[in-house]
Design a protein around this motif. Structure first.
Motif, PDB file in Angstrom:
ATOM      1  N   VAL A 468       2.015   3.988   6.086  1.00  0.00           N
ATOM      2  CA  VAL A 468       0.682   3.129   5.648  1.00  0.00           C
ATOM      3  C   VAL A 468      -0.164   3.600   6.719  1.00  0.00           C
ATOM      4  O   VAL A 468      -0.402   2.474   7.046  1.00  0.00           O
ATOM      5  CB  VAL A 468       0.862   2.041   4.837  1.00  0.00           C
ATOM      6  CG1 VAL A 468      -0.534   2.005   4.396  1.00  0.00           C
ATOM      7  CG2 VAL A 468       1.354   1.583   3.998  1.00  0.00           C
ATOM      8  N   VAL A 471      -5.163   1.773   7.410  1.00  0.00           N
ATOM      9  CA  VAL A 471      -4.609   0.470   6.262  1.00  0.00           C
ATOM     10  C   VAL A 471      -5.221  -0.273   8.030  1.00  0.00           C
ATOM     11  O   VAL A 471      -5.232  -0.170   8.813  1.00  0.00           O
ATOM     12  CB  VAL A 471      -3.599  -0.010   6.683  1.00  0.00           C
ATOM     13  CG1 VAL A 471      -2.631   0.060   7.330  1.00  0.00           C
ATOM     14  CG2 VAL A 471      -3.135  -1.454   5.636  1.00  0.00           C
ATOM     15  N   ARG A 485       7.639  -3.000  -4.548  1.00  0.00           N
ATOM     16  CA  ARG A 485       7.186  -2.892  -4.484  1.00  0.00           C
ATOM     17  C   ARG A 485       6.503  -3.119  -3.042  1.00  0.00           C
ATOM     18  O   ARG A 485       7.287  -4.596  -3.043  1.00  0.00           O
ATOM     19  CB  ARG A 485       5.788  -2.940  -5.284  1.00  0.00           C
ATOM     20  CG  ARG A 485       5.404  -1.808  -6.407  1.00  0.00           C
ATOM     21  CD  ARG A 485       4.434  -2.084  -6.961  1.00  0.00           C
ATOM     22  NE  ARG A 485       3.528  -1.894  -6.967  1.00  0.00           N
ATOM     23  CZ  ARG A 485       2.739  -0.805  -6.905  1.00  0.00           C
ATOM     24  NH1 ARG A 485       3.779   0.619  -7.296  1.00  0.00           N
ATOM     25  NH2 ARG A 485       1.453  -0.661  -6.281  1.00  0.00           N
ATOM     26  N   TYR A 487       3.353  -5.346  -0.955  1.00  0.00           N
ATOM     27  CA  TYR A 487       1.922  -6.168  -1.030  1.00  0.00           C
ATOM     28  C   TYR A 487       1.462  -6.735   0.644  1.00  0.00           C
ATOM     29  O   TYR A 487       2.716  -7.231   1.406  1.00  0.00           O
ATOM     30  CB  TYR A 487       2.135  -7.450  -1.910  1.00  0.00           C
ATOM     31  CG  TYR A 487       2.406  -7.372  -2.980  1.00  0.00           C
ATOM     32  CD1 TYR A 487       3.721  -6.709  -3.921  1.00  0.00           C
ATOM     33  CD2 TYR A 487       1.567  -7.379  -3.992  1.00  0.00           C
ATOM     34  CE1 TYR A 487       3.836  -6.324  -5.163  1.00  0.00           C
ATOM     35  CE2 TYR A 487       1.402  -7.156  -5.514  1.00  0.00           C
ATOM     36  CZ  TYR A 487       2.943  -6.841  -5.911  1.00  0.00           C
ATOM     37  OH  TYR A 487       3.079  -6.646  -7.423  1.00  0.00           O
ATOM     38  N   GLU A 497      -3.676  -5.557  -1.482  1.00  0.00           N
ATOM     39  CA  GLU A 497      -3.396  -4.024  -1.867  1.00  0.00           C
ATOM     40  C   GLU A 497      -1.573  -3.890  -2.355  1.00  0.00           C
ATOM     41  O   GLU A 497      -0.909  -4.887  -1.275  1.00  0.00           O
ATOM     42  CB  GLU A 497      -3.080  -2.560  -0.825  1.00  0.00           C
ATOM     43  CG  GLU A 497      -4.982  -2.437  -0.613  1.00  0.00           C
ATOM     44  CD  GLU A 497      -4.858  -1.601  -0.066  1.00  0.00           C
ATOM     45  OE1 GLU A 497      -4.575  -0.116  -0.712  1.00  0.00           O
ATOM     46  OE2 GLU A 497      -5.883  -1.094   1.031  1.00  0.00           O
ATOM     47  N   SER A 498      -1.251  -3.250  -3.338  1.00  0.00           N
ATOM     48  CA  SER A 498       0.526  -3.030  -2.857  1.00  0.00           C
ATOM     49  C   SER A 498       0.187  -1.395  -3.169  1.00  0.00           C
ATOM     50  O   SER A 498      -0.534  -0.431  -3.493  1.00  0.00           O
ATOM     51  CB  SER A 498       0.873  -3.896  -4.067  1.00  0.00           C
ATOM     52  OG  SER A 498       1.366  -3.123  -5.328  1.00  0.00           O
ATOM     53  N   SER A 499       1.712  -1.615  -2.731  1.00  0.00           N
ATOM     54  CA  SER A 499       2.439   0.402  -3.020  1.00  0.00           C
ATOM     55  C   SER A 499       4.216   0.150  -3.271  1.00  0.00           C
ATOM     56  O   SER A 499       4.739  -1.113  -3.418  1.00  0.00           O
ATOM     57  CB  SER A 499       1.885   1.136  -1.224  1.00  0.00           C
ATOM     58  OG  SER A 499       3.279   0.326  -1.113  1.00  0.00           O
ATOM     59  N   GLY A 503       5.164   3.625   0.633  1.00  0.00           N
ATOM     60  CA  GLY A 503       3.771   3.793   1.342  1.00  0.00           C
ATOM     61  C   GLY A 503       2.916   4.199   0.215  1.00  0.00           C
ATOM     62  O   GLY A 503       2.155   4.324   0.393  1.00  0.00           O
ATOM     63  N   ARG A 506      -0.445   4.133  -3.490  1.00  0.00           N
ATOM     64  CA  ARG A 506      -1.095   2.102  -4.175  1.00  0.00           C
ATOM     65  C   ARG A 506      -2.287   1.594  -4.652  1.00  0.00           C
ATOM     66  O   ARG A 506      -3.013   2.543  -5.319  1.00  0.00           O
ATOM     67  CB  ARG A 506      -2.106   3.038  -2.584  1.00  0.00           C
ATOM     68  CG  ARG A 506      -0.978   2.763  -1.054  1.00  0.00           C
ATOM     69  CD  ARG A 506      -1.808   3.201  -0.020  1.00  0.00           C
ATOM     70  NE  ARG A 506      -3.184   2.243   0.707  1.00  0.00           N
ATOM     71  CZ  ARG A 506      -3.729   1.878   1.814  1.00  0.00           C
ATOM     72  NH1 ARG A 506      -3.480   3.272   2.493  1.00  0.00           N
ATOM     73  NH2 ARG A 506      -4.334   1.684   2.402  1.00  0.00           N
ATOM     74  N   GLU A 507      -2.319   0.444  -5.062  1.00  0.00           N
ATOM     75  CA  GLU A 507      -3.197   0.210  -5.479  1.00  0.00           C
ATOM     76  C   GLU A 507      -3.876  -0.794  -5.099  1.00  0.00           C
ATOM     77  O   GLU A 507      -2.883  -1.806  -4.645  1.00  0.00           O
ATOM     78  CB  GLU A 507      -2.937  -0.894  -6.911  1.00  0.00           C
ATOM     79  CG  GLU A 507      -2.457   0.482  -7.664  1.00  0.00           C
ATOM     80  CD  GLU A 507      -0.730   0.133  -9.294  1.00  0.00           C
ATOM     81  OE1 GLU A 507      -1.274  -1.939  -9.192  1.00  0.00           O
ATOM     82  OE2 GLU A 507      -1.024   0.558  -9.736  1.00  0.00           O
TER      83      GLU A 507
END
Ligand code: NAG
Ligand code: NAG
Ligand code: NAG
Length: 564
Positions: A468, A471, A485, A487, A497-499, A503, A506-507
């Motif tokens: 990532v 960020v 996942r 976090y 966030e999470s991915s 990576g 992403r949410e």
């Protein structure tokens, strides 16, 4: 019914520095007899249980609470860990519990009489707690504190409902004794050189004796007499509580410490803890309003208010010099793990296989571990640390990984600190949070320097890639192993966030967080601490819905972890 056993009915038990003695109070010759208990190094406080006939004492040199029968048999060490200067001890002969004060750890604690089921009752606002006495029929304990503001305090036997009874004209209130018949409290003060008395409700304070009391230490009451030891006079004396007539019991014997006048077999009183332990699975602590069941460190009381269970899931978090835990099942108050010497715990992890917690201390610059009950504390890494902010236990390989923001290194060692090795040092700029995926063989970390990012490598440090790149300063990196996942909390964007594990995808799970810090995930929820809100919050891990504050925290909370 059996004949009453032969021997004395009333005894004075005496702790000297290196022996324990008994003096019969049935006859006026007051001969002292040394008890055949060996290896006493520095006995201080002494008490007696007329039900079982055990004598209990504290030893400042071996830092232990011990017991044996009067004939020296069945000698045992009852409490040996986290004991510093145990200066006061008291038996609850009804509920079968043992209470003590410790001027080193500044706590009041309780265990069953055999030393099991230990619980800390009071750990705040104790300066130099010394004498402790119990009134189990009424549900109260009383203790003295000879600290900066000397006082006599009272609390319920579970440590709640504290009340300052006396805080004026005291110096070193060393001794305390209850007169259960007349409902009076007596105390001896080694600085004001007085013996005073008041009603148990705090009224009617008056002086009983005020001359020739150069240094009172041990203090006890039985029948019509108050007994005490005096360091300077090297004596044991007694005074009649009504006539104030004084008498020497022993003269010119050095090293006199604690003192207990007692019936050998006779006891009195009862309460609801006497029958089937008050229905409690572990500790029965009697209060004026009735029974309070309580649990030893590590267990939690469930909704029936009688049964303690090992919680299946709990959060660990650090707060200044404390490491604390909150049960996720019983929604209990958070409790401190009894550790001494913690300065500023930062990263925390847990090894479920042997029930140990591991933490970094960024003031001491150490990595330490201990059992969940606080015992067996040891520093496993003591050198070459600067600012170890990230740490994780590899529970498969039995290794400890840490990221040091100061030295710019990621290192590994065995769980006991042996076989230390630097894994990543090149192009590392302020590594912060660290998470492991031992089953897949990867480690993940965040970096705060220059260009903040989240990187991954194999657990031997090879095959490093950036997962990532775009960020902010990410903290509290955690892995949902079931859903695969990642976090993280982002201090700059104030998001969680999470991915996926690469990576991607992403949410944003939660936004507008004032100062998100630690983060962890358990079942359907993510949990996070917020520095400025001083809270622990949770939300659904995929939708971010149902945000709730599960606990307000006083003081800053650092990272923490749910364990299940
Ligand atoms: C300690 O005492 C408690 C309560 O009496 C009892 O349940 C427990 O089995 C005892 N444990 C040991 C090791 O003696
Ligand atoms: C003494 O105790 C009283 C009553 O609890 C309290 O109001 C007062 O502040 C105490 N004094 C000191 C010096 O702590
Ligand atoms: C603390 O826990 C460890 C491991 O679970 C155990 O071996 C030890 O006896 C416990 N100590 C006390 C004082 O309960």
């Amino acid at each position: 019914s059996p004949l009453p056993p032969p021997g004395p009915t009333q005894l004075l038990l005496l702790a000297r520095r290196t022996d324990l003695r008994r003096i019969s109070l049935d006859t006026p010759d007051f001969t002292d007899i040394i008890l055949p208990t060996d290896d006493i190094r520095h006995a201080i406080a002494i008490d007696y249980d007329p039900v079982d006939g055990h004598i209990y004492w504290t030893d400042d040199d071996v830092r232990a609470i011990r017991r044996s029968y009067l004939d020296g048999s069945d000698a045992q060490f009852i409490v040996t860990s986290q004991v510093n200067h145990p200066d006061g001890i008291a038996v609850d002969w009804i509920a079968r519990n043992l209470y003590w004060t410790d001027t080193g750890t500044d706590r009041i604690e309780v265990t069953r009489l055999n030393g099991t089921m230990r619980k800390i009752l009071i750990s705040e606002d104790l300066d130099e707690p010394r004498a402790i006495v119990l009134d189990p029929v009424a549900g109260y304990m009383y203790w003295t504190d000879w600290g900066e503001v000397p006082k006599i305090e009272r609390a319920d036997l579970d440590g709640t409902e504290r009340l300052v009874m006396v805080n004026t004209s005291l110096g070193w209130p060393n001794g305390l004794a209850l007169d259960y018949t007349d409902r009076m409290i007596y105390w001896g003060d080694a600085k004001t050189d007085k013996i005073e008395v008041m009603c148990m409700d705090g009224s009617g304070r008056r002086i009983l004796v005020e001359d020739k009391l150069p240094h009172i230490f041990g203090f006890t009451l039985l029948g019509d007499y108050v007994y005490w030891t005096d360091w300077q006079r090297r004596s044991i004396e007694r005074v009649h509580k009504h006539t104030t007539e004084r008498e020497f019991i022993i003269d010119q014997l050095p090293d006199l410490m604690g003192l207990k006048a007692t019936y050998v077999h006779q006891t009195f009183g009862t309460n609801l803890c006497a029958e089937a332990n008050g229905g409690c699975s572990h500790l029965c602590l009697y209060k004026p309003v009735g029974v309070q069941c309580a649990c030893p460190i590590g267990l939690e009381l469930i909704a029936d208010l009688s049964t303690c269970i090992v919680p299946e899931a709990f959060l660990l978090f650090s707060r200044h010099t404390d490491i604390r835990r909150i049960s996720l099942e019983t929604n209990n108050n958070n409790v401190a793990i009894p550790l001494t010497g913690v300065k500023e715990a930062s990263a925390l992890d847990f090894d479920i296989t042997d029930n140990r917690i591991y933490w970094t201390d960024i003031t001491l610059k150490t990595i330490s571990r201990a059992f969940m009950n606080g015992s067996a504390l040891e520093h496993v890494v003591e050198f070459g640390l600067d600012y170890p902010e990230g740490m994780a236990v590899d529970w498969l390989g039995k290794n400890l990984y840490w990221a040091d923001t100061g030295t710019n290194r990621i290192e590994v060692a065995k769980l006991d600190g042996q076989h230390r090795q630097v894994l990543v040092w090149k192009d590392l700029d302020s590594p912060r949070a660290l998470a492991l995926d031992p089953a897949e063989g990867f480690m993940y970390w965040t970096e705060w320097g220059g260009k903040p990012k989240i990187d991954r490598s194999a657990m031997d440090g090879t095959g490093r890639i950036t997962l990532v790149p775009n960020v902010g300063r990410a903290n509290g990196l955690t892995i949902d192993y079931a859903e695969r996942r990642l976090y993280w909390t982002d201090l700059d964007t104030t998001l969680i966030e999470s991915s996926n594990m690469l990576g991607l995808e992403r949410e944003v799970i939660a936004d507008d967080l004032p100062h998100p810090f630690g983060l962890t995930q358990y079942q359907d929820y993510i949990y996070w601490t917020d520095w400025s809100q001083r809270s622990i919050e949770r939300a659904n891990k995929t939708s971010g819905q149902n945000r709730t504050v599960i606990q307000g925290l006083c003081g800053a909370a650092r990272p923490w972890k749910p364990i299940s």
